[in-house]
Write an enzyme that holds these catalytic residues in place. Structure first.
Site, PDB file in Angstrom:
ATOM      1  N   SER A 199     112.457  23.506 -11.883  1.00  0.00           N
ATOM      2  CA  SER A 199     112.529  22.109 -12.309  1.00  0.00           C
ATOM      3  C   SER A 199     113.921  21.815 -12.890  1.00  0.00           C
ATOM      4  O   SER A 199     114.921  21.999 -12.204  1.00  0.00           O
ATOM      5  CB  SER A 199     111.404  21.824 -13.308  1.00  0.00           C
TER       6      SER A 199
ATOM      7  N   ASP B  94     104.084  17.317  -5.437  1.00  0.00           N
ATOM      8  CA  ASP B  94     104.731  17.292  -6.750  1.00  0.00           C
ATOM      9  C   ASP B  94     104.810  15.857  -7.282  1.00  0.00           C
ATOM     10  O   ASP B  94     105.504  15.022  -6.710  1.00  0.00           O
ATOM     11  CB  ASP B  94     106.140  17.889  -6.638  1.00  0.00           C
TER      12      ASP B  94
ATOM     13  N   HIS C  57     103.619  20.246  -9.194  1.00  0.00           N
ATOM     14  CA  HIS C  57     104.846  20.713  -9.863  1.00  0.00           C
ATOM     15  C   HIS C  57     104.521  22.050 -10.517  1.00  0.00           C
ATOM     16  O   HIS C  57     104.194  22.130 -11.711  1.00  0.00           O
ATOM     17  CB  HIS C  57     105.284  19.682 -10.897  1.00  0.00           C
TER      18      HIS C  57
END
Length: 220
Positions: A116, A170, A201
């Site tokens: 991320s 996601d 995610h």
């Protein structure tokens, strides 16, 4: 910063290192559990370095202070980006690489990885590092300051293997951003191994399996 990190060695006298940057609001302990899945017992000696990002207010989360590599104004990629924070964290990553080279691990035996926001930093730092690295890993992320990429990237890591992966469900970092990052890297001639997974995610078992195989190739 170099001391503010979790370290795991999979064997004595490691000859390679993986510097892994966590996501927004997490810390260096977040990816500790995957080490045994990436390196089989007795397989080879690697040093995993999981740094903790500094505490800072994050605009997206109402100014609440948390561990973050830089401030996030909004998830909309048209929003302003925290260039000062990004460059400050780049300096921290450079310090971590320097610490490993001082301990006898050459830059070409170091992988920069992240998930991320940490993955965004791995991409940013890897392309701009002046010495050849072993590899760059970006999981569920995007290219920060993408408009500066062509002007700022350095030739040292033009041929460095890149592992890029994204969950197709996601809801946090849109798959569209991951695919745009893939296209930008490919257009610039980078050797990208792209993986898309049916997940949100997160990180999934197949992704870890694929990543372990990739690491065996770039850090034999």
């Amino acid at each position: 910063m170099a001391r503010d990190a979790v370290e795991i060695e999979t064997g004595p006298a490691p000859r390679a290192a993986i510097i892994w940057l966590h996501g927004l609001g997490a810390d260096g302990h977040d990816f500790e559990p995957i080490v045994p899945e990436l390196v089989r017992p007795g397989e080879r000696a690697l040093r995993f370095v999981f740094p903790h990002a500094p505490m800072r207010p994050v605009t997206l989360n109402g100014g609440y202070a948390m561990r973050a590599w830089y401030d996030i104004i909004a998830l909309d990629r048209r929003a302003a980006e925290d260039e000062k924070g990004i460059r400050a964290s780049q300096a921290l990553v450079t310090e971590l690489i320097g610490r490993e080279t001082a301990r006898g691990i050459a830059a070409e035996r170091i992988v920069i990885a992240g998930f991320s926001q940490g993955g965004a930093m791995a991409l940013y730092c890897g392309a701009r590092y002046p010495e050849r690295l072993a590899g760059i890993i970006g999981l569920s992320c995007y290219q920060p300051l993408a408009s500066r990429f062509d002007a700022e990237r350095l030739p040292a890591n033009q041929a460095t293997p890149v592992f890029l992966a994204h969950g197709m469900q996601d809801p946090v970092v849109s798959p569209v951003l991951g695919e745009a990052t893939l296209r930008q890297l490919q257009a610039a001639g980078y050797a990208v191994e792209w993986h898309a997974y049916s997940m949100p995610h997160a990180v999934c078992p197949q992704e870890i399996t694929d990543l372990a195989a990739w690491l065996r190739r770039v850090l034999p």
